[in-house]
Design an enzyme around this catalytic site. Structure first.
Site, short mmCIF file in Angstrom:
data_model
loop_
_atom_site.label_atom_id
_atom_site.label_comp_id
_atom_site.label_asym_id
_atom_site.label_seq_id
_atom_site.Cartn_x
_atom_site.Cartn_y
_atom_site.Cartn_z
N ALA A 156 0.86 -1.17 0.00
CA ALA A 156 0.00 0.00 0.00
C ALA A 156 0.90 1.23 0.00
CB ALA A 156 -0.87 -0.01 1.24
N GLY B 282 0.66 -5.01 0.79
CA GLY B 282 -0.53 -5.06 -0.06
C GLY B 282 -0.24 -5.64 -1.44
N GLU C 255 -0.54 -9.22 -0.94
CA GLU C 255 -1.97 -9.52 -0.75
C GLU C 255 -2.71 -9.47 -2.09
OE1 GLU C 255 -2.15 -6.53 2.33
OE2 GLU C 255 -2.64 -8.05 3.83
N GLU D 239 4.74 -5.28 6.96
CA GLU D 239 4.00 -4.26 7.71
C GLU D 239 4.50 -4.09 9.14
OE1 GLU D 239 2.70 -6.60 5.79
OE2 GLU D 239 1.03 -5.83 4.61
N1 DAK Z 1 4.64 3.34 -0.53
C1 DAK Z 1 5.06 4.51 -1.07
N2 DAK Z 1 6.24 4.65 -1.71
C2 DAK Z 1 7.02 3.57 -1.81
C3 DAK Z 1 6.65 2.31 -1.27
C4 DAK Z 1 5.39 2.23 -0.62
N3 DAK Z 1 4.92 1.06 -0.11
N4 DAK Z 1 7.65 1.43 -1.53
C5 DAK Z 1 8.60 2.11 -2.19
N5 DAK Z 1 8.23 3.40 -2.36
C6 DAK Z 1 8.97 4.46 -3.05
C7 DAK Z 1 10.17 4.90 -2.20
O1 DAK Z 1 9.76 5.81 -1.22
C8 DAK Z 1 11.04 5.51 -3.26
O2 DAK Z 1 10.54 6.78 -3.58
P1 DAK Z 1 11.55 8.06 -3.73
O3 DAK Z 1 12.26 8.15 -2.42
O4 DAK Z 1 12.45 7.71 -4.86
O5 DAK Z 1 10.62 9.21 -4.01
C9 DAK Z 1 10.82 4.63 -4.49
O6 DAK Z 1 9.57 3.96 -4.23
C10 DAK Z 1 11.89 3.58 -4.67
O7 DAK Z 1 12.04 2.89 -3.44
P2 DAK Z 1 13.45 2.74 -2.70
O8 DAK Z 1 14.36 3.87 -3.02
O9 DAK Z 1 13.16 2.48 -1.26
O10 DAK Z 1 14.01 1.42 -3.41
P3 DAK Z 1 14.95 0.31 -2.79
O11 DAK Z 1 15.28 -0.61 -3.93
O12 DAK Z 1 16.05 0.90 -2.00
O13 DAK Z 1 14.01 -0.49 -1.76
C11 DAK Z 1 12.00 -1.61 -1.05
C12 DAK Z 1 12.90 -1.19 -2.24
C13 DAK Z 1 10.75 -2.28 -1.65
C14 DAK Z 1 12.73 -2.65 -0.20
C15 DAK Z 1 11.65 -0.38 -0.19
O14 DAK Z 1 11.15 0.65 -1.07
C16 DAK Z 1 10.60 -0.65 0.84
O15 DAK Z 1 10.90 -1.21 1.90
N6 DAK Z 1 9.34 -0.24 0.58
C17 DAK Z 1 8.26 -0.36 1.53
C18 DAK Z 1 7.74 -1.78 1.56
C19 DAK Z 1 6.64 -1.94 2.61
O16 DAK Z 1 6.83 -1.69 3.80
N7 DAK Z 1 5.44 -2.33 2.15
C20 DAK Z 1 4.30 -2.54 3.02
C21 DAK Z 1 3.49 -1.26 3.07
S1 DAK Z 1 2.11 -1.38 4.20
C22 DAK Z 1 -5.49 -2.51 4.07
C23 DAK Z 1 -5.09 -2.82 2.81
C24 DAK Z 1 -3.75 -2.93 2.53
C25 DAK Z 1 -2.80 -2.70 3.52
C26 DAK Z 1 -3.21 -2.40 4.79
C27 DAK Z 1 -4.56 -2.28 5.08
N8 DAK Z 1 -6.90 -2.39 4.40
C28 DAK Z 1 -7.89 -2.66 3.33
C29 DAK Z 1 -7.34 -2.12 5.72
C30 DAK Z 1 -1.40 -2.81 3.14
C31 DAK Z 1 -0.40 -2.24 3.85
C32 DAK Z 1 0.95 -2.21 3.28
O17 DAK Z 1 1.21 -2.72 2.23
#
Ligand code: DAK
Length: 257
Positions: free
Chosen positions: A65, A108, A111, A131
């Site tokens: 997400a 997400g 998911e 998460e």
């Molecule tokens: N959201 C927003 N931006 C994101 C992102 C995300 N999830 N993942 C990556 N980006 C952005 C980064 O901020 C970066 O943007 P800039 O800084 O260049 O502007 C760009 O994408 C490239 O990412 P990185 O520079 O970080 O690239 P790396 O290769 O160094 O790292 C990475 C890749 C995938 C390991 C890292 O970006 C990362 O850890 N990303 C976050 C992954 C994460 O934590 N995902 C889970 C998010 S929480 C629900 C429905 C769904 C959900 C919850 C509730 N309901 C219906 C109630 C879901 C929740 C989630 O998914």
């Protein structure tokens, strides 16, 4: 402004939807989920679409997400979050859905991939529910579908540590059905989708539902459902066509009736 989701087809009964927010690794924001929901509505309404493939880029299927959007929402904002409806829409899609996953497939994203009836992975795919690293937990099925796919022990490890698994591990665990070279993932998913699209649509629909039901029914109820579904097919032209084609050594031509 570039399109955040590309839609192609239907070609040979298959629509291909490509998530396209490369600047955010296809993070699923409201706008993207909104278009995806609409595309699924259109695919469902279109009789020429028999199966759908969802993919991302070679670097990321989807990194979850959109965290920036999520950070802006408090409790009330979350309760009113339109994305909840979008997730529900994705989950109730009634046609075969294949997810073709390369690269990051996190939160997400994972998911969304698990909403696929079949997951095809590139060997660079990384599946995870990170998460917990953000002080939250999966909210779109990660604690439920992952357990069903890989069992409690691995699911618990992934959800509680946030550490991802690679494609081969995902294959061994049963999360994905095939692993291939990243540049072949979409082609392979499309080929499987086309094969499914060439079958009798009523049989596909009922068989898919029967397999899905196996997860929420006990064996006796599941077997009853299967028998009823099998019996219903006896009323279809496609069954007559399929059996006749076999007996006459020709290719069946299914009409969906
Ligand atoms: N959201 C927003 N931006 C994101 C992102 C995300 N999830 N993942 C990556 N980006 C952005 C980064 O901020 C970066 O943007 P800039 O800084 O260049 O502007 C760009 O994408 C490239 O990412 P990185 O520079 O970080 O690239 P790396 O290769 O160094 O790292 C990475 C890749 C995938 C390991 C890292 O970006 C990362 O850890 N990303 C976050 C992954 C994460 O934590 N995902 C889970 C998010 S929480 C629900 C429905 C769904 C959900 C919850 C509730 N309901 C219906 C109630 C879901 C929740 C989630 O998914």
């Amino acid at each position: 402004m570039p399109q955040i989701l590309l839609s192609e087809g239907p070609d040979q009964g298959v629509r291909l939807l490509t998530l396209n927010r490369p600047e955010a690794l296809n993070a699923l924001n409201t706008a993207l989920l909104d278009v995806l929901s609409k595309e699924l509505d259109a695919a469902e309404a279109d009789p020429d679409t028999r199966a759908v493939v969802i993919t991302g880029s070679e670097r990321a299927f989807a990194a979850g997400a959109d965290i920036n959007e999520m950070a802006a929402r408090d409790l009330v904002g979350m309760l009113e979050d339109p994305r909840t409806q979008h997730w529900a829409r994705i989950a109730r899609f009634t046609k075969p859905l294949i997810t073709a996953v390369n690269g990051f497939c996190l939160g997400g994203g994972c998911e969304l991939a698990m909403n696929g009836d079949i997951i095809i992975a590139g060997n660079n795919a990384r599946f995870g529910q990170p998460e917990i690293n953000l002080g939250i937990m999966p909210g779109a099925g990660g604690t439920q579908r992952l357990v069903r796919a890989v069992g409690q022990s691995l699911a618990m490890q992934m959800v509680l540590t946030g550490e991802p698994i690679g494609a081969e591990r995902a294959l061994d665990a049963g999360l994905v059905s095939e692993v291939c070279q990243p540049e072949l993932t979409v082609e392979r998913a499309l080929a499987i989708a086309r094969t499914i699209a060439s079958k009798g649509p009523i049989a596909v629909q009922l068989a898919r539902e029967a397999v899905q039901r196996a997860e929420d029914m006990d064996l006796a109820a599941g077997l009853r459902f299967e028998r009823h579904a099998f019996t219903i097919l006896a009323a279809t032209d496609d069954r007559r066509e399929g059996l006749d084609a076999f007996q006459n050594k020709r290719k069946p031509e299914f009409t969906g009736r």
